[in-house]
Structures are given as C-alpha cells and as structure tokens.
Design a protein around this motif. Structure first.
Motif, PDB file in Angstrom:
ATOM      1  N   LYS A 179     -24.990 -19.650  36.472  1.00  0.00           N
ATOM      2  CA  LYS A 179     -25.140 -18.563  37.423  1.00  0.00           C
ATOM      3  C   LYS A 179     -25.975 -17.439  36.805  1.00  0.00           C
ATOM      4  O   LYS A 179     -25.694 -16.253  36.991  1.00  0.00           O
ATOM      5  CB  LYS A 179     -23.773 -18.052  37.848  1.00  0.00           C
ATOM      6  N   ALA A 180     -27.004 -17.862  36.067  1.00  0.00           N
ATOM      7  CA  ALA A 180     -27.827 -16.906  35.316  1.00  0.00           C
ATOM      8  C   ALA A 180     -28.431 -15.843  36.217  1.00  0.00           C
ATOM      9  O   ALA A 180     -28.466 -14.657  35.865  1.00  0.00           O
ATOM     10  CB  ALA A 180     -28.934 -17.657  34.562  1.00  0.00           C
ATOM     11  N   GLU A 181     -28.917 -16.251  37.382  1.00  0.00           N
ATOM     12  CA  GLU A 181     -29.572 -15.280  38.261  1.00  0.00           C
ATOM     13  C   GLU A 181     -28.589 -14.211  38.731  1.00  0.00           C
ATOM     14  O   GLU A 181     -28.903 -13.014  38.735  1.00  0.00           O
ATOM     15  CB  GLU A 181     -30.191 -15.996  39.462  1.00  0.00           C
ATOM     16  N   LYS A 182     -27.402 -14.640  39.122  1.00  0.00           N
ATOM     17  CA  LYS A 182     -26.390 -13.681  39.573  1.00  0.00           C
ATOM     18  C   LYS A 182     -25.938 -12.800  38.414  1.00  0.00           C
ATOM     19  O   LYS A 182     -25.789 -11.580  38.569  1.00  0.00           O
ATOM     20  CB  LYS A 182     -25.199 -14.433  40.166  1.00  0.00           C
ATOM     21  N   MET A 183     -25.712 -13.409  37.243  1.00  0.00           N
ATOM     22  CA  MET A 183     -25.293 -12.649  36.070  1.00  0.00           C
ATOM     23  C   MET A 183     -26.360 -11.625  35.676  1.00  0.00           C
ATOM     24  O   MET A 183     -26.054 -10.488  35.328  1.00  0.00           O
ATOM     25  CB  MET A 183     -25.044 -13.598  34.892  1.00  0.00           C
ATOM     26  N   ALA A 184     -27.618 -12.068  35.723  1.00  0.00           N
ATOM     27  CA  ALA A 184     -28.716 -11.160  35.381  1.00  0.00           C
ATOM     28  C   ALA A 184     -28.776 -10.008  36.364  1.00  0.00           C
ATOM     29  O   ALA A 184     -29.029  -8.859  35.980  1.00  0.00           O
ATOM     30  CB  ALA A 184     -30.033 -11.923  35.377  1.00  0.00           C
ATOM     31  N   GLY A 185     -28.547 -10.300  37.642  1.00  0.00           N
ATOM     32  CA  GLY A 185     -28.559  -9.247  38.657  1.00  0.00           C
ATOM     33  C   GLY A 185     -27.473  -8.217  38.419  1.00  0.00           C
ATOM     34  O   GLY A 185     -27.700  -7.014  38.548  1.00  0.00           O
ATOM     35  N   ILE A 186     -26.293  -8.696  38.038  1.00  0.00           N
ATOM     36  CA  ILE A 186     -25.176  -7.785  37.765  1.00  0.00           C
ATOM     37  C   ILE A 186     -25.479  -6.928  36.539  1.00  0.00           C
ATOM     38  O   ILE A 186     -25.268  -5.711  36.529  1.00  0.00           O
ATOM     39  CB  ILE A 186     -23.870  -8.576  37.551  1.00  0.00           C
ATOM     40  N   ALA A 187     -25.997  -7.574  35.489  1.00  0.00           N
ATOM     41  CA  ALA A 187     -26.350  -6.831  34.271  1.00  0.00           C
ATOM     42  C   ALA A 187     -27.417  -5.792  34.564  1.00  0.00           C
ATOM     43  O   ALA A 187     -27.386  -4.669  34.053  1.00  0.00           O
ATOM     44  CB  ALA A 187     -26.827  -7.799  33.187  1.00  0.00           C
ATOM     45  N   ASP A 240     -28.038  -4.359  37.468  1.00  0.00           N
ATOM     46  CA  ASP A 240     -27.511  -3.277  38.304  1.00  0.00           C
ATOM     47  C   ASP A 240     -26.864  -2.195  37.445  1.00  0.00           C
ATOM     48  O   ASP A 240     -26.836  -1.017  37.831  1.00  0.00           O
ATOM     49  CB  ASP A 240     -26.482  -3.830  39.300  1.00  0.00           C
ATOM     50  N   THR A 241     -26.322  -2.595  36.289  1.00  0.00           N
ATOM     51  CA  THR A 241     -25.734  -1.612  35.380  1.00  0.00           C
ATOM     52  C   THR A 241     -26.814  -0.739  34.749  1.00  0.00           C
ATOM     53  O   THR A 241     -26.621   0.454  34.513  1.00  0.00           O
ATOM     54  CB  THR A 241     -24.941  -2.330  34.266  1.00  0.00           C
ATOM     55  N   LEU A 242     -27.986  -1.359  34.501  1.00  0.00           N
ATOM     56  CA  LEU A 242     -29.053  -0.659  33.789  1.00  0.00           C
ATOM     57  C   LEU A 242     -29.944   0.171  34.699  1.00  0.00           C
ATOM     58  O   LEU A 242     -30.237   1.335  34.433  1.00  0.00           O
ATOM     59  CB  LEU A 242     -29.923  -1.677  33.042  1.00  0.00           C
ATOM     60  N   VAL A 243     -30.427  -0.473  35.780  1.00  0.00           N
ATOM     61  CA  VAL A 243     -31.463   0.139  36.620  1.00  0.00           C
ATOM     62  C   VAL A 243     -30.914   0.338  38.029  1.00  0.00           C
ATOM     63  O   VAL A 243     -30.420  -0.621  38.637  1.00  0.00           O
ATOM     64  CB  VAL A 243     -32.710  -0.777  36.681  1.00  0.00           C
ATOM     65  N   PRO A 244     -31.012   1.511  38.622  1.00  0.00           N
ATOM     66  CA  PRO A 244     -31.584   2.734  38.050  1.00  0.00           C
ATOM     67  C   PRO A 244     -30.526   3.680  37.486  1.00  0.00           C
ATOM     68  O   PRO A 244     -30.815   4.838  37.236  1.00  0.00           O
ATOM     69  CB  PRO A 244     -32.254   3.359  39.264  1.00  0.00           C
ATOM     70  N   LEU A 271     -39.033  -2.485  36.975  1.00  0.00           N
ATOM     71  CA  LEU A 271     -38.210  -2.698  35.787  1.00  0.00           C
ATOM     72  C   LEU A 271     -37.066  -3.666  36.072  1.00  0.00           C
ATOM     73  O   LEU A 271     -36.762  -4.549  35.266  1.00  0.00           O
ATOM     74  CB  LEU A 271     -37.660  -1.360  35.281  1.00  0.00           C
ATOM     75  N   LYS A 272     -36.449  -3.505  37.228  1.00  0.00           N
ATOM     76  CA  LYS A 272     -35.317  -4.372  37.565  1.00  0.00           C
ATOM     77  C   LYS A 272     -35.758  -5.829  37.667  1.00  0.00           C
ATOM     78  O   LYS A 272     -35.074  -6.738  37.170  1.00  0.00           O
ATOM     79  CB  LYS A 272     -34.694  -3.917  38.891  1.00  0.00           C
ATOM     80  N   ARG A 273     -36.892  -6.064  38.284  1.00  0.00           N
ATOM     81  CA  ARG A 273     -37.404  -7.427  38.401  1.00  0.00           C
ATOM     82  C   ARG A 273     -37.719  -8.004  37.014  1.00  0.00           C
ATOM     83  O   ARG A 273     -37.459  -9.175  36.742  1.00  0.00           O
ATOM     84  CB  ARG A 273     -38.647  -7.465  39.285  1.00  0.00           C
ATOM     85  N   MET A 274     -38.291  -7.170  36.149  1.00  0.00           N
ATOM     86  CA  MET A 274     -38.640  -7.638  34.806  1.00  0.00           C
ATOM     87  C   MET A 274     -37.389  -8.051  34.026  1.00  0.00           C
ATOM     88  O   MET A 274     -37.360  -9.109  33.398  1.00  0.00           O
ATOM     89  CB  MET A 274     -39.373  -6.540  34.038  1.00  0.00           C
ATOM     90  N   PRO A 285     -14.890   3.916  33.338  1.00  0.00           N
ATOM     91  CA  PRO A 285     -14.301   2.616  32.978  1.00  0.00           C
ATOM     92  C   PRO A 285     -14.656   1.478  33.939  1.00  0.00           C
ATOM     93  O   PRO A 285     -15.020   0.392  33.480  1.00  0.00           O
ATOM     94  CB  PRO A 285     -12.795   2.905  32.965  1.00  0.00           C
ATOM     95  N   PRO A 286     -14.593   1.679  35.269  1.00  0.00           N
ATOM     96  CA  PRO A 286     -14.960   0.571  36.169  1.00  0.00           C
ATOM     97  C   PRO A 286     -16.421   0.128  35.993  1.00  0.00           C
ATOM     98  O   PRO A 286     -16.717  -1.069  35.986  1.00  0.00           O
ATOM     99  CB  PRO A 286     -14.728   1.160  37.565  1.00  0.00           C
ATOM    100  N   ALA A 287     -17.327   1.091  35.839  1.00  0.00           N
ATOM    101  CA  ALA A 287     -18.739   0.757  35.665  1.00  0.00           C
ATOM    102  C   ALA A 287     -18.967   0.084  34.316  1.00  0.00           C
ATOM    103  O   ALA A 287     -19.737  -0.879  34.211  1.00  0.00           O
ATOM    104  CB  ALA A 287     -19.593   2.012  35.776  1.00  0.00           C
ATOM    105  N   PHE A 288     -18.294   0.574  33.282  1.00  0.00           N
ATOM    106  CA  PHE A 288     -18.451  -0.003  31.949  1.00  0.00           C
ATOM    107  C   PHE A 288     -17.911  -1.434  31.907  1.00  0.00           C
ATOM    108  O   PHE A 288     -18.499  -2.315  31.272  1.00  0.00           O
ATOM    109  CB  PHE A 288     -17.711   0.873  30.938  1.00  0.00           C
ATOM    110  N   GLU A 289     -16.821  -1.670  32.608  1.00  0.00           N
ATOM    111  CA  GLU A 289     -16.206  -3.000  32.627  1.00  0.00           C
ATOM    112  C   GLU A 289     -17.139  -4.050  33.223  1.00  0.00           C
ATOM    113  O   GLU A 289     -17.091  -5.227  32.852  1.00  0.00           O
ATOM    114  CB  GLU A 289     -14.903  -2.945  33.419  1.00  0.00           C
ATOM    115  N   LYS A 290     -18.009  -3.630  34.132  1.00  0.00           N
ATOM    116  CA  LYS A 290     -18.928  -4.570  34.781  1.00  0.00           C
ATOM    117  C   LYS A 290     -19.915  -5.192  33.810  1.00  0.00           C
ATOM    118  O   LYS A 290     -20.557  -6.192  34.126  1.00  0.00           O
ATOM    119  CB  LYS A 290     -19.695  -3.857  35.895  1.00  0.00           C
ATOM    120  N   MET A 291     -20.060  -4.622  32.627  1.00  0.00           N
ATOM    121  CA  MET A 291     -20.977  -5.180  31.635  1.00  0.00           C
ATOM    122  C   MET A 291     -20.504  -6.538  31.135  1.00  0.00           C
ATOM    123  O   MET A 291     -21.314  -7.399  30.800  1.00  0.00           O
ATOM    124  CB  MET A 291     -21.121  -4.217  30.449  1.00  0.00           C
ATOM    125  N   LEU A 292     -19.193  -6.729  31.048  1.00  0.00           N
ATOM    126  CA  LEU A 292     -18.655  -7.964  30.484  1.00  0.00           C
ATOM    127  C   LEU A 292     -17.799  -8.753  31.469  1.00  0.00           C
ATOM    128  O   LEU A 292     -17.793  -9.987  31.432  1.00  0.00           O
ATOM    129  CB  LEU A 292     -17.815  -7.638  29.240  1.00  0.00           C
TER     130      LEU A 292
END
Length: 425
Positions: free
Chosen positions: A60-68, A70-74, A159-162, A369-376
């Motif tokens: 599920k790399a595409e979904k995982m990458a999208g979630i990761a 979303d945490t970064l950008v913007p 940036l998000k697409r990259m 905490p909720p936003a930080f938890e989404k990283m892992l």
C-alpha cells in the motif's frame, strides 16, 4: 486433588517451568513476525491474489506515501518556503564554472554540427571572443531564471507530488521511513511480546497444574499470540499525553519520544527525500517541466539573440535565419537536457540554505499528539487485524504442539498416578 497436582508438578518440574518460557518465546516470535510482515517481502511472493504475501507497507505504498506526505505538505513546509531560502545570485555564483564550461561546449558543438565549414574558417581569436561574450552574461541569465522560477514556484513545482512519487517508486525508502521513525517502538514490540508471554505462561502453568483440559494449551497459545500484539500497540500510542498513576507517569512510548523522533524523521526526509537534487530534478523534469522549459528557453534565446548581434556577420547572415532559429532551439534543448547534472554543484549550498532538517524538526516537535501519531500509526492500522490473526494462529499451533508433548509425557510412569486421578489416563 491438591496433593496429586503437587506431586505431578514436582515430578515434571522442568516441563511445567517450560510453559512460561515457551509462552514468552511464542509472544516474541508472533510480535516479531507481525513486524516483518508489515514490511517484507517488498514484492509479492506467491500466487496472487489469494496465496502469497507482500509486506503491508510496500503493498500500500501509494496510500502510505500519501499519508506521510499529508503530514509534511503543506502543514510543515511549502514549495515557496523551500525556494525562498535560495539566493539567485549565490546560485549563479556556484554555477558559474560549470555553466561557462557548458556554454563553451554547446557553442563548439552546435556550430560544428550545423556549419562546420564556417566554424573552422573563423579565426580562433574571433571564436574565443564569441565564446567569452556568450559566457559573460551567463551568470546574469542564471540569476534571472532563478528569480522567475521563485516567482512562479507554485506553478512549476509540486512538492507533494514529488514526495509521493519518490516514496511510491522506491519501496525500500518508504519502508525505511517507517522503520527508522519507529525504530525503538519495533524493538519494544518484540521484547514486550516475550515479557507478556511469560506472564501469560505463568497463568497457563497454574491452570494446567490443576486442570488439564485438551482445549487449555491451544487456547492459551492463541491468547498469547493475540494479546501480546494488542497490548504492545496500545502501550506505544496510548495514552497520548502523560498521565499520573500515583508515583508513576505513563505515556505512549512513541509520544514520549516526540523530540527524538522529530529529529530523526527530519534528518531522513532531508537526506533521502526532500533533497536539493530531487527538488531541482522535479522542477526540470516533473509534470510542470514544460513551463520551466518555456521559461528557460525564453531567457536563453533572448541571451543568444543579444550576443548574436556581435557575431552576426559570422553566424546569422552566413547560415540564414531559418537555420539560425534551428540552432537556437537545439542549444536550448541540449542546455535543458544537461542542466540536471550541471545543477548538482549547488547541492551543498542549497542543502545548507534550505535547511529542511531544522525546519521539519522544530515543527514536528510542536505537532499535536493526534497529528504526530499519524507519522507511524498508519503502518500498524493497515491490515492490523490480519497481522494479529496470524500471531494468534501461530500461538494456537504452538499450543497444539504443547498439548501433544504433554499428552505423551502424561503416560510415563512418573505421571501415571496423577493422570489417573485427573481422568487423563
């Protein structure tokens, strides 16, 4: 009854004492297996769609990458913020040597290709003068292009697409993001499986001492495989905020390590994903590269026209306006094609100027905490039930194996009396 149970326990002391150890090993093995199944194998092994397995994160790399992403950008960093830190004049300065060399190569290459006779007959002094004249304004053109890219960065760089495409294309990299982010948590999951398994094994030992039901050992094995995973996950993410229980302060392990995780995660993103090289390549070759190409072409062709006024008797009039236009277009095409490699000389400056690691680290530390938890957390949530089910199934199988061994031992002389009392003989 109690006397018989005690006699049985003494007669088979090591067998009973093996229960907590076996249970601990089952807990450890099931938890470690669950972690491995999250990330490996990177590619599907087996016969799809039903027989075989691929790690949850790579599958599920595409979904995982999208979630990761979303945490970064913007939320943490934007395209404009990244580029605003670059000084166009400093970039031009860093590029001066390679660009001058590239201009020299292109002029010689194109003139030799389109008009080799004319180029060979031009005196070397004049040729060198043409090259120096073209090189003279190159840094200024580079700075101007950089300024224009900065002004329209939202239109030429996503940036998000990259980030998403980088993580999706490289399954090892997206595995690395989660494995390094949750390094301590994954170690804890394995160890906690052993500790909790041993505790459950003690109850199993006590229960088997007084009641030897056939279902007991397989049931305990199933519970160990299930509960060790479940409890470990709860302890990693809950509670999100510190809570006091008497003299103890309890907090989810991942949240307790927020500063450390923020530092490591930011370093990984800056070193592996949002790097100057990848950013510049995305600008030059990404989905919006046609806009960048047009921008560069307009500036380079203008610079060529300005310089050609000096050399027109040797170039424009000699080769004809049509061929001259073709030569200009060829020069632009080859310049853009070689730019990604040429631009790598600014990597060190760009990395220092952008300072992605510091930006991300400071902002990740302040995430809720909720936003930080989404990283892992997404790595665990996807198909979590399946991972726990596999652990439970493995624990059940070990329990069945224990039952077979214990039944075999129950018929030995040392256990005959106890077995008769308990109705197992």
């Amino acid at each position: 009854m109690l006397a018989s149970a005690w006699a049985d326990f003494q007669a088979n002391l090591w067998l009973y004492l093996s229960m907590p150890i076996t249970s601990g090993l089952v807990g450890y093995a099931t938890n470690v297996l669950a972690i491995k199944m999250m990330f490996y194998p990177k590619d599907f092994i087996g016969k799809p769609p039903l027989f075989g397995w691929q790690g949850v994160v790579p599958r599920k790399a595409e979904k995982m990458a999208g979630i990761a992403c979303d945490t970064l950008v913007p939320n943490l960093v934007t395209e404009r913020e990244v580029f605003e830190r670059l000084d166009p004049d400093r970039v031009a300065e860093e590029l001066e040597g390679p660009v001058l060399e590239l201009v020299d190569q292109l002029i010689d290459e194109i003139m030799s290709e389109f008009e080799p006779t004319i180029w060979e007959t031009i005196p070397l002094r004049i040729r060198d003068m043409m090259v120096r004249r073209a090189q003279q304004d190159s840094p200024e053109v580079v700075a101007e292009i950089m300024d224009q890219i900065k002004d329209s960065i939202d239109q030429v760089f996503d940036l998000k697409r990259m980030v998403t495409s980088t993580l999706t294309e490289d399954k090892s990299l997206i595995n690395k993001v989660f494995l390094e982010t949750g390094r301590d948590e994954f170690v804890f999951i394995g160890r906690s499986g052993f500790y909790f398994g041993c505790i459950f094994g003690l109850f199993q030992m006590i229960g088997w001492t007084f009641y030897k039901g056939d279902f007991q050992l397989p049931l305990f094995g199933l519970l160990v495989g299930y509960l060790t995973n479940f409890i470990a996950l709860r302890m990693i993410f809950r509670p999100q905020l510190p809570k006091k229980f008497g003299p103890l302060t309890i907090q989810g392990l991942f949240h307790k390590r927020q500063k450390e995780v923020a530092r490591d995660y930011a370093r990984l993103i800056a070193d592996e994903i949002v790097t100057p090289r990848k950013i510049l390549e995305a600008v030059l070759t990404g989905v919006h590269s046609d806009r960048v190409f047009t921008l560069i072409a307009r500036n380079v062709q203008r610079a060529i026209d300005e310089q050609a006024g000096f050399a027109r008797p040797f170039v424009a009039l000699a080769v004809g306006s049509r061929k001259y236009i073709q030569m200009k277009q060829t020069a632009v095409d080859r310049l853009v094609k070689r730019l990604p490699e040429t631009l790598h000389v600014v990597d060190n400056y760009a990395k220092e100027a952008m300072d992605i690691a510091s930006i991300l680290s400071s902002r990740l530390e302040r995430l809720s905490p909720p936003a930080f938890e989404k990283m892992l957390r997404p790595a665990f949530q996807e198909d979590e039930w399946m991972l726990i089910a596999v652990g439970a199934a493995l624990g059940f199988c070990v329990g069945v194996g224990q039952l077979i061994v214990f039944k075999a031992i129950a018929v030995t002389p040392a256990m005959t009396g106890a077995a008769a009392v308990l109705g197992l003989g």
